[in-house]
Design a protein around this motif. Structure first.
Motif, PDB file in Angstrom:
ATOM      1  N   ILE A 171       1.085  -1.390  -0.163  1.00  0.00           N
ATOM      2  CA  ILE A 171      -0.295  -0.103  -0.077  1.00  0.00           C
ATOM      3  C   ILE A 171       0.953   1.201   0.492  1.00  0.00           C
ATOM      4  O   ILE A 171       0.395   2.632  -1.044  1.00  0.00           O
ATOM      5  N   ASP A 172       1.987   1.246   0.592  1.00  0.00           N
ATOM      6  CA  ASP A 172       2.694   3.141   0.543  1.00  0.00           C
ATOM      7  C   ASP A 172       3.192   2.292  -0.783  1.00  0.00           C
ATOM      8  O   ASP A 172       4.225   4.379  -0.397  1.00  0.00           O
ATOM      9  N   SER A 173       3.796   2.203  -1.936  1.00  0.00           N
ATOM     10  CA  SER A 173       4.081   2.448  -3.360  1.00  0.00           C
ATOM     11  C   SER A 173       3.409   3.204  -3.869  1.00  0.00           C
ATOM     12  O   SER A 173       3.403   2.969  -4.974  1.00  0.00           O
ATOM     13  N   SER A 174       3.792   4.497  -3.352  1.00  0.00           N
ATOM     14  CA  SER A 174       3.043   5.837  -4.138  1.00  0.00           C
ATOM     15  C   SER A 174       3.595   5.774  -5.180  1.00  0.00           C
ATOM     16  O   SER A 174       4.621   5.558  -5.528  1.00  0.00           O
ATOM     17  N   SER A 175       3.302   5.766  -6.659  1.00  0.00           N
ATOM     18  CA  SER A 175       4.070   6.004  -7.658  1.00  0.00           C
ATOM     19  C   SER A 175       4.596   7.387  -7.748  1.00  0.00           C
ATOM     20  O   SER A 175       5.273   7.936  -8.252  1.00  0.00           O
ATOM     21  N   LYS A 176       4.514   8.258  -6.154  1.00  0.00           N
ATOM     22  CA  LYS A 176       5.478   9.601  -6.011  1.00  0.00           C
ATOM     23  C   LYS A 176       6.741   9.585  -5.599  1.00  0.00           C
ATOM     24  O   LYS A 176       7.355  10.091  -5.287  1.00  0.00           O
ATOM     25  N   ALA A 235      12.622   3.527  -3.622  1.00  0.00           N
ATOM     26  CA  ALA A 235      12.374   3.677  -2.756  1.00  0.00           C
ATOM     27  C   ALA A 235      10.945   2.211  -2.699  1.00  0.00           C
ATOM     28  O   ALA A 235      10.878   1.732  -2.103  1.00  0.00           O
ATOM     29  N   ARG A 236      10.200   2.570  -4.274  1.00  0.00           N
ATOM     30  CA  ARG A 236       9.503   1.882  -4.437  1.00  0.00           C
ATOM     31  C   ARG A 236      10.066   0.341  -4.345  1.00  0.00           C
ATOM     32  O   ARG A 236       9.318  -1.031  -4.550  1.00  0.00           O
ATOM     33  N   ARG A 237      11.502   0.294  -5.146  1.00  0.00           N
ATOM     34  CA  ARG A 237      12.018  -1.198  -5.128  1.00  0.00           C
ATOM     35  C   ARG A 237      12.275  -1.761  -3.938  1.00  0.00           C
ATOM     36  O   ARG A 237      12.059  -2.862  -3.167  1.00  0.00           O
ATOM     37  N   SER A 238      12.367  -1.295  -2.865  1.00  0.00           N
ATOM     38  CA  SER A 238      12.511  -1.540  -1.419  1.00  0.00           C
ATOM     39  C   SER A 238      11.227  -1.735  -0.463  1.00  0.00           C
ATOM     40  O   SER A 238      10.557  -3.029   0.096  1.00  0.00           O
ATOM     41  N   ILE A 239       9.951  -1.500  -1.024  1.00  0.00           N
ATOM     42  CA  ILE A 239       8.736  -1.844  -0.518  1.00  0.00           C
ATOM     43  C   ILE A 239       8.548  -2.547  -0.791  1.00  0.00           C
ATOM     44  O   ILE A 239       7.772  -3.857  -0.366  1.00  0.00           O
ATOM     45  N   TYR A 240       8.186  -3.227  -2.287  1.00  0.00           N
ATOM     46  CA  TYR A 240       8.306  -4.506  -2.943  1.00  0.00           C
ATOM     47  C   TYR A 240       9.151  -5.064  -2.096  1.00  0.00           C
ATOM     48  O   TYR A 240       7.771  -6.807  -2.065  1.00  0.00           O
ATOM     49  N   GLN A 241      10.504  -5.432  -1.699  1.00  0.00           N
ATOM     50  CA  GLN A 241      11.022  -6.284  -1.241  1.00  0.00           C
ATOM     51  C   GLN A 241      10.958  -6.837   0.261  1.00  0.00           C
ATOM     52  O   GLN A 241      11.085  -7.715   0.204  1.00  0.00           O
ATOM     53  N   LEU A 242      10.109  -5.525   0.531  1.00  0.00           N
ATOM     54  CA  LEU A 242       9.773  -5.390   1.744  1.00  0.00           C
ATOM     55  C   LEU A 242       8.531  -5.922   2.158  1.00  0.00           C
ATOM     56  O   LEU A 242       7.752  -6.652   3.251  1.00  0.00           O
ATOM     57  N   HIS A 243       7.196  -6.257   1.615  1.00  0.00           N
ATOM     58  CA  HIS A 243       6.184  -6.260   1.457  1.00  0.00           C
ATOM     59  C   HIS A 243       5.383  -7.343   1.782  1.00  0.00           C
ATOM     60  O   HIS A 243       4.528  -7.214   2.777  1.00  0.00           O
TER      61      HIS A 243
END
Length: 135
Positions: free
Chosen positions: A60-65, A70-78
């Motif tokens: 849910i935190d993986s905002s396009s902004k 940062a998005r890659r990190s969120i994906y890896q940690l999700h």
């Protein structure tokens, strides 16, 4: 509120965030079919299908902004974030190990449902990227 309703609401939030209103249901359905075809027990099949519906709540935190890094990190940690969110909500204790491992490398300790979810998620996403529709 029943567990099934909670799972469907969480899945709807994830799907809305990811921009695909039927993604979680498609992954869950394919996971259920695969686990059944493998001859696993009904409780295992149900747990796998339920986990598949909500395993991506940590995205849910993986905002396009956010930056690509940062998005890659969120994906890896999700997977871990998803398990933490669901543990805090309560009522999903039987799904936490499955969700925590759904992108892990195969190990003897990881639930089989995790690997089936990973494969089904990859398939559904590949079909969606190619413009197909998994009904």
């Amino acid at each position: 509120m029943s567990r099934n309703v909670r799972i469907r609401l969480l899945a709807a939030v994830v799907d809305a965030h990811l921009g695909d209103p039927r993604r979680s249901e498609a992954i869950s359905r394919l996971t259920r079919l695969t686990l059944e075809r493998m001859g696993l027990s009904k409780p295992t099949v149900v747990r796998g299908a339920e986990a598949a519906m909500i395993c991506d709540i940590g995205l849910i935190d993986s905002s396009s902004k956010k930056s690509e890094a940062a998005r890659r990190s969120i994906y890896q940690l999700h997977p871990e974030r998803s398990a933490t969110i669901l543990a805090e909500m309560g009522g999903f204790e039987d799904l936490l190990a499955i969700i925590r491992c759904h992108h892990a490398r195969p190990t003897i300790d990881a639930p089989i449902e995790s690997f089936v979810i990973f494969a089904c998620e990859a398939y559904c996403d590949a079909v969606a990227i190619r413009g197909g529709f998994l009904a």
